[in-house]
Design a protein around this motif. Sequence first.
Motif, PDB file in Angstrom:
ATOM      1  N   GLY A 158       0.808  -1.209   0.000  1.00  0.00           N
ATOM      2  CA  GLY A 158       0.000   0.000   0.000  1.00  0.00           C
ATOM      3  C   GLY A 158       0.844   1.262   0.000  1.00  0.00           C
ATOM      4  O   GLY A 158       0.554   2.221  -0.724  1.00  0.00           O
ATOM      5  N   ARG A 159       1.893   1.272   0.796  1.00  0.00           N
ATOM      6  CA  ARG A 159       2.745   2.459   0.856  1.00  0.00           C
ATOM      7  C   ARG A 159       3.529   2.648  -0.438  1.00  0.00           C
ATOM      8  O   ARG A 159       3.776   3.782  -0.865  1.00  0.00           O
ATOM      9  CB  ARG A 159       3.683   2.355   2.054  1.00  0.00           C
ATOM     10  CG  ARG A 159       2.952   2.525   3.384  1.00  0.00           C
ATOM     11  CD  ARG A 159       3.813   2.170   4.568  1.00  0.00           C
ATOM     12  NE  ARG A 159       3.075   2.333   5.820  1.00  0.00           N
ATOM     13  CZ  ARG A 159       3.479   1.864   6.988  1.00  0.00           C
ATOM     14  NH1 ARG A 159       4.620   1.182   7.063  1.00  0.00           N
ATOM     15  NH2 ARG A 159       2.758   2.057   8.073  1.00  0.00           N
TER      16      ARG A 159
ATOM     17  N   PRO B  53      -3.942  -5.282  -3.173  1.00  0.00           N
ATOM     18  CA  PRO B  53      -3.394  -3.915  -3.084  1.00  0.00           C
ATOM     19  C   PRO B  53      -2.732  -3.443  -4.363  1.00  0.00           C
ATOM     20  O   PRO B  53      -2.707  -2.239  -4.640  1.00  0.00           O
ATOM     21  CB  PRO B  53      -2.392  -4.018  -1.933  1.00  0.00           C
ATOM     22  CG  PRO B  53      -2.015  -5.469  -1.877  1.00  0.00           C
ATOM     23  CD  PRO B  53      -3.263  -6.209  -2.246  1.00  0.00           C
TER      24      PRO B  53
ATOM     25  N   LEU C 284      -7.204   1.220  -2.262  1.00  0.00           N
ATOM     26  CA  LEU C 284      -6.485   0.291  -1.386  1.00  0.00           C
ATOM     27  C   LEU C 284      -7.386  -0.216  -0.268  1.00  0.00           C
ATOM     28  O   LEU C 284      -7.330  -1.395   0.107  1.00  0.00           O
ATOM     29  CB  LEU C 284      -5.254   0.977  -0.799  1.00  0.00           C
ATOM     30  CG  LEU C 284      -4.085   1.216  -1.758  1.00  0.00           C
ATOM     31  CD1 LEU C 284      -3.066   2.157  -1.134  1.00  0.00           C
ATOM     32  CD2 LEU C 284      -3.420  -0.106  -2.137  1.00  0.00           C
ATOM     33  N   SER C 285      -8.218   0.656   0.263  1.00  0.00           N
ATOM     34  CA  SER C 285      -9.130   0.245   1.330  1.00  0.00           C
ATOM     35  C   SER C 285     -10.174  -0.735   0.816  1.00  0.00           C
ATOM     36  O   SER C 285     -10.550  -1.682   1.516  1.00  0.00           O
ATOM     37  CB  SER C 285      -9.806   1.479   1.931  1.00  0.00           C
ATOM     38  OG  SER C 285     -10.688   1.125   2.970  1.00  0.00           O
TER      39      SER C 285
ATOM     40  N   CYS D 162       2.237   9.532  -5.915  1.00  0.00           N
ATOM     41  CA  CYS D 162       2.897  10.821  -5.669  1.00  0.00           C
ATOM     42  C   CYS D 162       3.944  11.103  -6.747  1.00  0.00           C
ATOM     43  O   CYS D 162       4.073  12.242  -7.230  1.00  0.00           O
ATOM     44  CB  CYS D 162       3.537  10.835  -4.285  1.00  0.00           C
ATOM     45  SG  CYS D 162       2.340  10.839  -2.922  1.00  0.00           S
TER      46      CYS D 162
ATOM     47  N   ARG E  32      -8.237  -4.618  -0.044  1.00  0.00           N
ATOM     48  CA  ARG E  32      -7.190  -4.981   0.913  1.00  0.00           C
ATOM     49  C   ARG E  32      -6.456  -6.248   0.495  1.00  0.00           C
ATOM     50  O   ARG E  32      -5.276  -6.418   0.792  1.00  0.00           O
ATOM     51  CB  ARG E  32      -7.797  -5.174   2.302  1.00  0.00           C
ATOM     52  CG  ARG E  32      -8.344  -3.898   2.927  1.00  0.00           C
ATOM     53  CD  ARG E  32      -8.968  -4.195   4.278  1.00  0.00           C
ATOM     54  NE  ARG E  32      -7.980  -4.725   5.211  1.00  0.00           N
ATOM     55  CZ  ARG E  32      -7.259  -3.982   6.034  1.00  0.00           C
ATOM     56  NH1 ARG E  32      -7.400  -2.671   6.024  1.00  0.00           N
ATOM     57  NH2 ARG E  32      -6.403  -4.540   6.862  1.00  0.00           N
TER      58      ARG E  32
ATOM     59  N   ALA F   2      -5.922   5.804  -1.969  1.00  0.00           N
ATOM     60  CA  ALA F   2      -6.118   5.246  -0.627  1.00  0.00           C
ATOM     61  C   ALA F   2      -7.475   4.551  -0.520  1.00  0.00           C
ATOM     62  O   ALA F   2      -7.598   3.499   0.124  1.00  0.00           O
ATOM     63  CB  ALA F   2      -5.999   6.351   0.418  1.00  0.00           C
TER      64      ALA F   2
ATOM     65  N   LEU G  59       1.058   4.223  -2.844  1.00  0.00           N
ATOM     66  CA  LEU G  59       0.860   5.638  -2.523  1.00  0.00           C
ATOM     67  C   LEU G  59       2.070   6.469  -2.948  1.00  0.00           C
ATOM     68  O   LEU G  59       1.923   7.595  -3.450  1.00  0.00           O
ATOM     69  CB  LEU G  59       0.598   5.805  -1.031  1.00  0.00           C
ATOM     70  CG  LEU G  59      -0.764   5.293  -0.535  1.00  0.00           C
ATOM     71  CD1 LEU G  59      -0.822   5.310   0.983  1.00  0.00           C
ATOM     72  CD2 LEU G  59      -1.902   6.134  -1.117  1.00  0.00           C
TER      73      LEU G  59
ATOM     74  N   VAL H  95      -4.376  11.220  -4.510  1.00  0.00           N
ATOM     75  CA  VAL H  95      -3.774  10.314  -3.523  1.00  0.00           C
ATOM     76  C   VAL H  95      -4.866   9.696  -2.653  1.00  0.00           C
ATOM     77  O   VAL H  95      -4.834   8.496  -2.342  1.00  0.00           O
ATOM     78  CB  VAL H  95      -2.740  11.069  -2.666  1.00  0.00           C
ATOM     79  CG1 VAL H  95      -2.224  10.180  -1.537  1.00  0.00           C
ATOM     80  CG2 VAL H  95      -1.576  11.549  -3.532  1.00  0.00           C
ATOM     81  N   ALA H  96      -5.852  10.506  -2.265  1.00  0.00           N
ATOM     82  CA  ALA H  96      -6.957   9.987  -1.455  1.00  0.00           C
ATOM     83  C   ALA H  96      -7.746   8.936  -2.222  1.00  0.00           C
ATOM     84  O   ALA H  96      -8.203   7.938  -1.643  1.00  0.00           O
ATOM     85  CB  ALA H  96      -7.870  11.131  -1.027  1.00  0.00           C
ATOM     86  N   THR H  97      -7.907   9.131  -3.530  1.00  0.00           N
ATOM     87  CA  THR H  97      -8.613   8.137  -4.342  1.00  0.00           C
ATOM     88  C   THR H  97      -7.861   6.813  -4.351  1.00  0.00           C
ATOM     89  O   THR H  97      -8.467   5.737  -4.260  1.00  0.00           O
ATOM     90  CB  THR H  97      -8.793   8.664  -5.776  1.00  0.00           C
ATOM     91  OG1 THR H  97      -9.562   9.879  -5.740  1.00  0.00           O
ATOM     92  CG2 THR H  97      -9.511   7.648  -6.650  1.00  0.00           C
TER      93      THR H  97
END
Length: 518
Positions: A67-68, A188, A181-182, A75, A185, A178, A71, A174-176
Motif C-alpha cells: 500500500g505504501r 493492493p 487500497l481500502s 505521488c 485490501r 487510498a 501511494l 492520492v486519497a482516491t
Amino acid sequence: MSTQSPAGIDEPGASEAAPRSAETIDHPSRSDWFVRGASGLIGGPLGDHAAALDRPADRESRFWTAGRIVLALVCLTLALHWVQKSPCQDGAWQNNIQYTRMCYTDVLALYYAEGLNEGKVPYADHPVEYPVLTGYFMGALGLPVHALGVDNPAINQGQWFYNLNALVLGALAVATVAVILSLRRRRPWDAALFALSPALVLTATVNWDLLAIGLAAFGLLAWARARPDRYAMLLPAVAGVLIGLGGAAKMWPLFLLGPILVLALRAGKLAAGLVATATALVSLVAVNLPVAIPYRENWERFFDLNTTRPIDWGTLWYIGRYLDGRISPSAPGELGPFEWLNANIPTLNWVSYLLFGLACLGVAGLALLAPRRPRLAQLAFLVVAAFLIFSKVWSQQFVLWLLPLAVLARPRWGAFLAWQIAEVGYFAAFYGELLGTAMSRPVFPEGVFVLASSLRLITVAVLCGFIIRDIMRPELDAVRQTYADDPDGGVLDGAPDAPWHQRWRARAAEQPAEPVPV
C-alpha cells in the motif's frame, strides 16, 4: 443467482473480524497473464518463499508495504504531471507553447477567463460554465490568491492559482488511491493501475475532474462499508451525500445511483438504494439552491452551454462527420447524417440522450438477467463508459472518470494498458489538432486524429465487452477469484437475491424449450 458467502472471512463484516492471517492476498505476477509474462524480464513471478510486500503494516516490520509503495507511486506520477505542465505555469503562452509542449490546462486559463484575477465571485459576478461545486472550488482557491496578489503585486497570480489547485487536486488523487487500497485490501496492487496511469500523468490538472472523482470514490467507500445492522441506513445516506456532492462538481457521479438501485432491487435491499438516492438528490439541491435562486441566469450557463454545443473533438459523432463524405458522399449542397445532426443541435442532443438511455436499460437488463448478481463497479463502469461513448463531448481529461472504475471493475493489466496507450495517442493527436487550428494549417492529415479518436473509443468498448463477459461468466472475474462476492457492495455483499428474483429465475428455468420445426 448471488448466494450468501460461505462462512468465514467472506461474510459481510467478517473481513474485519477474521484473523488477518486468513486473508488471501492476490499477486499479479501469478494471477495476471500480462504481469506474469512481463515479470520474466526481472526473474519471473513471485516465488512461494518470497517475502511479500503486501502484508498489512501491523504484521510486517518493514516500512515499504504494498500500500505504501502504491501511494508513493501515485505521488511520483503526480510529480511527473506537474513537471509536464510546468512550461505553461507562468501563463506566458507565446508561440503556441501550450500546444507544442502539450501543457494546456483549463485551471490556469480560466483563472483569467472567469474573472478570478479581478476578484470576481463565481456566479455572483460572473457566469461559470461548470456545476456549482466546481465553481465554489474555483472561488475558494482563486479569491484568496487574488487578494494575495493585490497585496503582493510581484507574484504571478495565475501560477500561484495553478500550483494551489495542483496541490489540492493531487491530494484528492492520492486519497482516491487510498480508497482503492481500502476497498481492495486483498488486492493492493490493483491500485497501481490508477497510480501509474499514463492518463493521470497527462491530464490530472487539465480541469477540476479530480474533485468529483475524489467525492465519488469516498461515496463508493461509504456504500461499501454499510452492513445490515441497526445502522444499516447511515452509511448509504453518507454515500448518497458524497455522490450528490460529486454530481454537484461534475454530473457523472450521479450515474452511480442507477447501478446501486438496480443491484439493490435484485438483492431485496431497495431501501438502502433509495436512501442513497434520496440523500444524493438532497445534497445536490442543497448545494445548487444558494446559487440557482439569486443568480439564476449565471447558474444556467452550464446547462445552456451543454445544450447548445455542437459535436466536439474526438467523439463518436466527430468520427461520423469525418466519415460522412468518405463512405457515403452526398451531392453538392447536401449534408450527410452526422453533418445534419451537427447543424441541428436539439436533435443531436435527443439522439445522444436516447442512445445513452438505451444503454442504461441494457445495463439494467444485464444486472437482472446475469447468472450471478454483478458487482457494483462493473455496472458503474459500463454506465459511465456508455455516457462517454454516446456523448457529443468527450474531453481529453474525461479519461480520469473511468480510471478508478476500471481498476475496481476489471483489474487486468493487458487491456487496461492497451486502453491507456490509446488515450496517450489521442492526447498527442488532440494537441496536434489544436496546434494546426492555431496556426491555420494542419500538422497532420485529419485522418490521423480520427484514427486516434477511433482507437480510444474502441479500447473503451473492448473494456466494456470484457466486463460484460466477466458478468456473464463470473468465474472469469478477477475480483471474485479473491473475494467471494462484491467487496464494494456494502449491504449487497454476500446477500442472496430477493425472493421475487429467485422465483422469477426458477420459472424461467422451468419454461420448456420451443420445439424446433422439422
